[in-house]
Enzyme design. Structure first.
Site, short mmCIF file in Angstrom:
data_model
loop_
_atom_site.label_atom_id
_atom_site.label_comp_id
_atom_site.label_asym_id
_atom_site.label_seq_id
_atom_site.Cartn_x
_atom_site.Cartn_y
_atom_site.Cartn_z
N PRO A 11 0.55 -1.00 0.06
CA PRO A 11 -0.28 0.03 -0.35
C PRO A 11 0.57 1.81 -0.28
O PRO A 11 2.46 1.72 0.11
CB PRO A 11 -0.66 -0.26 1.77
CG PRO A 11 -0.38 -0.69 1.67
CD PRO A 11 0.34 -2.17 1.47
N ASN A 12 0.28 2.04 -1.08
CA ASN A 12 1.19 3.45 -0.95
C ASN A 12 2.05 3.57 -1.41
O ASN A 12 2.39 4.71 -2.16
CB ASN A 12 1.07 4.47 1.06
CG ASN A 12 -0.10 4.45 1.16
OD1 ASN A 12 -1.34 4.95 1.03
ND2 ASN A 12 -0.54 3.86 2.62
N ARG A 19 5.35 10.69 -1.99
CA ARG A 19 5.00 10.71 -0.14
C ARG A 19 6.25 11.37 -0.23
O ARG A 19 7.34 12.26 -0.78
CB ARG A 19 5.15 9.17 -0.06
CG ARG A 19 3.87 8.37 -0.24
CD ARG A 19 4.27 7.35 -0.13
NE ARG A 19 4.11 6.81 1.41
CZ ARG A 19 4.39 5.55 1.84
NH1 ARG A 19 4.64 4.03 1.32
NH2 ARG A 19 4.28 5.07 3.09
N TYR A 24 11.32 7.81 1.40
CA TYR A 24 11.88 7.93 0.04
C TYR A 24 12.03 7.79 -1.65
O TYR A 24 12.24 6.85 -2.50
CB TYR A 24 10.03 7.12 -0.16
CG TYR A 24 9.54 6.41 0.97
CD1 TYR A 24 9.65 5.28 1.28
CD2 TYR A 24 8.43 7.16 1.49
CE1 TYR A 24 8.79 5.12 2.51
CE2 TYR A 24 7.82 6.80 2.93
CZ TYR A 24 8.06 5.59 3.35
OH TYR A 24 7.66 4.97 4.28
N ASN A 75 8.08 -5.91 -1.37
CA ASN A 75 7.89 -4.42 0.10
C ASN A 75 6.40 -4.84 0.32
O ASN A 75 5.68 -3.77 -0.44
CB ASN A 75 8.60 -3.24 -0.32
CG ASN A 75 8.50 -2.00 0.21
OD1 ASN A 75 8.13 -2.44 1.26
ND2 ASN A 75 8.47 -1.40 -0.28
N ALA A 78 3.56 -1.09 4.54
CA ALA A 78 2.91 -1.31 6.05
C ALA A 78 2.19 -2.15 6.81
O ALA A 78 2.36 -2.55 7.83
CB ALA A 78 1.29 0.51 6.43
N GLU A 99 12.37 -9.83 1.40
CA GLU A 99 11.62 -9.23 1.99
C GLU A 99 12.72 -7.62 1.70
O GLU A 99 13.61 -7.44 1.79
CB GLU A 99 11.47 -8.73 3.59
CG GLU A 99 10.79 -7.40 4.30
CD GLU A 99 10.53 -7.84 5.71
OE1 GLU A 99 11.08 -8.22 5.97
OE2 GLU A 99 10.12 -6.96 6.38
N HIS A 101 12.64 -2.97 1.89
CA HIS A 101 12.27 -1.42 2.57
C HIS A 101 12.90 -1.05 1.24
O HIS A 101 14.08 -0.57 1.55
CB HIS A 101 12.32 -1.80 3.20
CG HIS A 101 11.22 -2.56 4.07
ND1 HIS A 101 10.17 -2.57 4.33
CD2 HIS A 101 11.21 -3.53 4.79
CE1 HIS A 101 9.72 -3.80 4.23
NE2 HIS A 101 10.12 -3.53 4.56
N ARG A 108 13.57 4.36 12.06
CA ARG A 108 12.09 5.59 12.18
C ARG A 108 11.48 4.72 13.03
O ARG A 108 12.34 4.21 14.41
CB ARG A 108 11.26 5.05 10.53
CG ARG A 108 12.63 5.15 9.56
CD ARG A 108 11.24 4.72 8.45
NE ARG A 108 10.37 6.10 8.24
CZ ARG A 108 9.71 6.11 7.15
NH1 ARG A 108 9.26 5.15 6.35
NH2 ARG A 108 8.22 6.21 7.54
C1 DQA Z 1 8.90 1.03 3.85
C2 DQA Z 1 8.51 1.06 5.10
C3 DQA Z 1 7.31 0.62 5.54
O1 DQA Z 1 7.19 1.35 7.39
C4 DQA Z 1 6.30 1.93 4.81
O2 DQA Z 1 4.91 1.11 4.89
C5 DQA Z 1 6.34 1.87 3.60
C6 DQA Z 1 7.00 1.73 2.98
C7 DQA Z 1 9.32 1.08 3.38
O3 DQA Z 1 9.76 0.73 1.59
O4 DQA Z 1 10.72 1.78 3.36
O5 DQA Z 1 4.96 2.27 3.37
O6 DQA Z 1 7.86 -0.46 3.00
#
Ligand code: DQA
Length: 145
Positions: A11-12, A19, A24, A75, A78, A99, A101, A108
């Site tokens: 998501p997002n 963002r 990011y 990825n 959240a 996994e 990120h 964070r």
């Molecule tokens: C994320 C880190 C997560 O905590 C966050 O909710 C994201 C992006 C990252 O790629 O740094 O949406 O997965």
């Protein structure tokens, strides 16, 4: 023929354009997708890069990878921090699952320090921006040739 890998973004992540770029980075989602596809091709893979804000869609994609024995880079965004359903689906994938990120969640907020996914991932790469995905591709290459 290039080996297929599935790259799942949660998501997002399709809204990287709005963002926080200090967290990011500057790439929008389309640019990130390109970056991943190019890196995959240059390492001998064909990346199927997808994004969804919907937990059940991501679970379906993991089932597909489990059924087709497709290696996965995910990825979970959240969902990383609380989705036991995605964890259980990730556990079904027998091919390597990595996994990733963009940011380093450990540097964070406290709620980001927990990953319910890491325990079922082959490994985790975090904090290198778009290159987290490239490093994951290199790791996959080393794992499966
Ligand atoms: C994320 C880190 C997560 O905590 C966050 O909710 C994201 C992006 C990252 O790629 O740094 O949406 O997965």
């Amino acid at each position: 023929m290039l080996m297929k890998i599935l790259v799942i973004n949660g998501p997002n992540l399709a809204r990287l354009d709005i963002r926080d770029s200090s967290i990011y980075g500057d790439l929008n989602y389309g640019e990130l997708k390109n970056h991943i596809e190019i890196a995959a091709t240059s390492h001998g893979f064909e990346a199927d890069v997808r994004q969804s804000d919907d937990e059940s869609i991501i679970i379906g994609w993991l089932h597909e990878a489990a059924d087709n024995q497709t290696p996965v880079i995910i990825n979970p965004a959240a969902f990383t921090h609380y989705s036991y359903a995605i964890r259980d689906a990730a556990e079904l994938v027998n091919s390597p699952l990595i996994e990733v990120h963009l940011s380093n969640p450990m540097s964070r907020e406290e709620f980001r320090h927990t990953s319910v996914i890491s325990g079922v991932a082959h490994g985790t790469i975090a904090g290198f921006g778009p290159n987290s995905y490239v490093l994951a591709i290199i790791a996959l290459k080393a794992l499966i040739g």
